[in-house]
Design an enzyme around this catalytic site. Structure first.
Site, PDB file in Angstrom:
ATOM      1  CB  THR A  57      -0.914   0.000   1.237  1.00 21.43           C
ATOM      2  OG1 THR A  57      -1.650  -1.224   1.282  1.00 21.43           O
ATOM      3  CG2 THR A  57      -1.883   1.168   1.188  1.00 21.43           C
ATOM      4  CB  THR A  58       3.761   2.253   2.109  1.00 19.65           C
ATOM      5  OG1 THR A  58       3.044   2.099   3.334  1.00 19.65           O
ATOM      6  CG2 THR A  58       4.722   3.421   2.216  1.00 19.65           C
ATOM      7  CE1 TYR A 149      -1.277  -5.093   4.189  1.00 19.49           C
ATOM      8  CE2 TYR A 149      -0.640  -4.839   1.881  1.00 19.49           C
ATOM      9  CZ  TYR A 149      -0.950  -4.283   3.107  1.00 19.49           C
ATOM     10  OH  TYR A 149      -0.950  -2.917   3.260  1.00 19.49           O
ATOM     11  CE  LYS A 179       1.613  -4.233   6.181  1.00 17.29           C
ATOM     12  NZ  LYS A 179       1.778  -3.312   5.027  1.00 17.29           N
ATOM     13  CB  THR A 181      -2.689  -3.800   7.996  1.00 12.21           C
ATOM     14  OG1 THR A 181      -1.355  -4.185   7.681  1.00 12.21           O
ATOM     15  CG2 THR A 181      -2.729  -2.282   8.145  1.00 12.21           C
ATOM     16  N   GLY A 204       0.582  -4.512  11.540  1.00 12.82           N
ATOM     17  CA  GLY A 204       0.682  -3.457  10.542  1.00 12.82           C
ATOM     18  C   GLY A 204       0.136  -2.100  10.902  1.00 12.82           C
ATOM     19  CG  ASP A 206       3.395   2.031  11.395  1.00 12.97           C
ATOM     20  OD1 ASP A 206       2.873   0.977  10.990  1.00 12.97           O
ATOM     21  OD2 ASP A 206       4.218   2.676  10.728  1.00 12.97           O
ATOM     22  CD  GLU A 207      -2.112   3.643  13.979  1.00 14.96           C
ATOM     23  OE1 GLU A 207      -3.248   3.580  13.469  1.00 14.96           O
ATOM     24  OE2 GLU A 207      -1.051   3.528  13.331  1.00 14.96           O
ATOM     25  CB  SER A 223       4.327   3.720   5.982  1.00  7.31           C
ATOM     26  OG  SER A 223       3.433   4.259   6.954  1.00  7.31           O
TER      27      SER A 223
END
Length: 312
Positions: A57-58, A149, A179, A181, A204, A206-207, A223
């Protein structure tokens, strides 16, 4: 090498931080391959990142042609030799023939593994249908690890992953992990509880990385690890030392930044702009239909980075 079914694969597990890489583009919307070499050096030497996830995606993989994705994959793999530990190539597509073609290509280029997102126009109507799709793609690269994913926010495919993992290695001998997310930590936690010893379970969001680590994630793909690699590595170091207060402090910095930029509208364009502000690497604009980050947003992102002390 280790044996799984009839397939020989590297026994080296994928763990720690994995940067979901951006795809460098010129202002004329062409792939800017010469940037990838310096990009790798930045990840390794500045951010301490040695694992990458390409054409996801990134990386705007779904906006690139098959030939462009092959060129990008080849460049990351070739330039990363001796520098990167894992180069995972995302080969998902709306066409299963294209996915198989890219999977075969990734294997020939000696990728560390491949990953596949679920089709999201004609969606699989059951977990069994999704597994059959993944099996078909994986069979085109029978000698390298295969990852699913999971990105339900964009695909609309939200089957419980813990159910998908049940017996999947019998159908897909190369299946190595996923992965994940999604903020569904219930599903992820059950995946970890049941399959941590068997699969690489990479988170997936990050926060929410620290929360996922508490649940037992084996690593993470994201990302912000492109430009906040050191910050997140510091958080993981505190976590491993069981200094949870300091680990939370590091996670809070990431959350403060992501929360702020999300209020501005934090898509691939803004994420790419952040990477350029922090690293100085010329990544160019995103590809349409994504619009480039406005100068006003860039100024706001830069100001927040300075406030949080995130610029060298």
């Amino acid at each position: 090498m280790s044996q799984r079914g009839d397939v020989k694969m590297s026994s080296k597990r994928l763990s720690g931080l994995v940067a979901a890489t951006f795809t460098p583009l010129t202002n004329d919307d062409e792939i800017n391959l010469p940037v990838i070499g310096p990009y790798i050096d930045y990840l390794v030497k500045v951010q301490g990142i040695r694992n990458i996830f390409v054409n996801g995606t990134t990386g705007e993989g779904m906006s690139l042609s098959v030939e462009e994705r092959k060129l990008v994959a080849e460049e990351w793999i070739n330039k990363g030799k001796g520098k990167l530990d894992h180069v995972i190539i995302h080969v998902g597509s709306l066409s299963i023939k294209e996915s198989r073609q890219m999977a075969e290509h990734a294997a020939k280029c000696n990728a560390s593994g491949i990953a596949v997102i679920s089709p999201f126009f004609f969606k699989p109507q059951s977990t069994d249908a999704l597994v059959e799709y993944l099996k078909e793609v994986a069979s085109a690269a029978p000698g390298i690890p295969f990852y699913y994913y999971h990105l339900p926010e964009l695909t609309g495919v939200s089957f419980r992953v813990v159910e998908l993992l049940d017996g999947i290695e019998k159908k897909i001998p190369t299946f190595r992990g996923l992965k994940f997310t999604s903020s569904d930590l219930l599903d992820f936690g059950q995946c970890v509880n049941n399959y941590k010893d068997k699969f690489d379970l990479l988170y997936g969001k990050d926060e929410l990385l620290l929360s996922a680590m508490v649940l037992g994630a084996t690593g993470a793909v994201g990302s912000t690890y492109n430009y906040f690699g050191n910050l997140n590595k510091k958080m993981l170091s505190y976590f491993e030392k069981q200094d949870y207060n300091l680990a939370r402090e590091q996670q809070a910095i990431v959350q403060e930044f992501i929360g702020y930029v999300s209020s501005l509208g934090f898509g691939v364009a803004e994420n790419k702009a952040t990477m350029m502000l922090v690293s100085g690497i010329p990544l160019g604009p995103p590809r349409l239909p994504l619009l480039k980050c406005s100068e006003e947003k860039k100024a706001q992102i830069l100001a927040k980075l300075k406030i949080l002390g995130l610029l060298n």
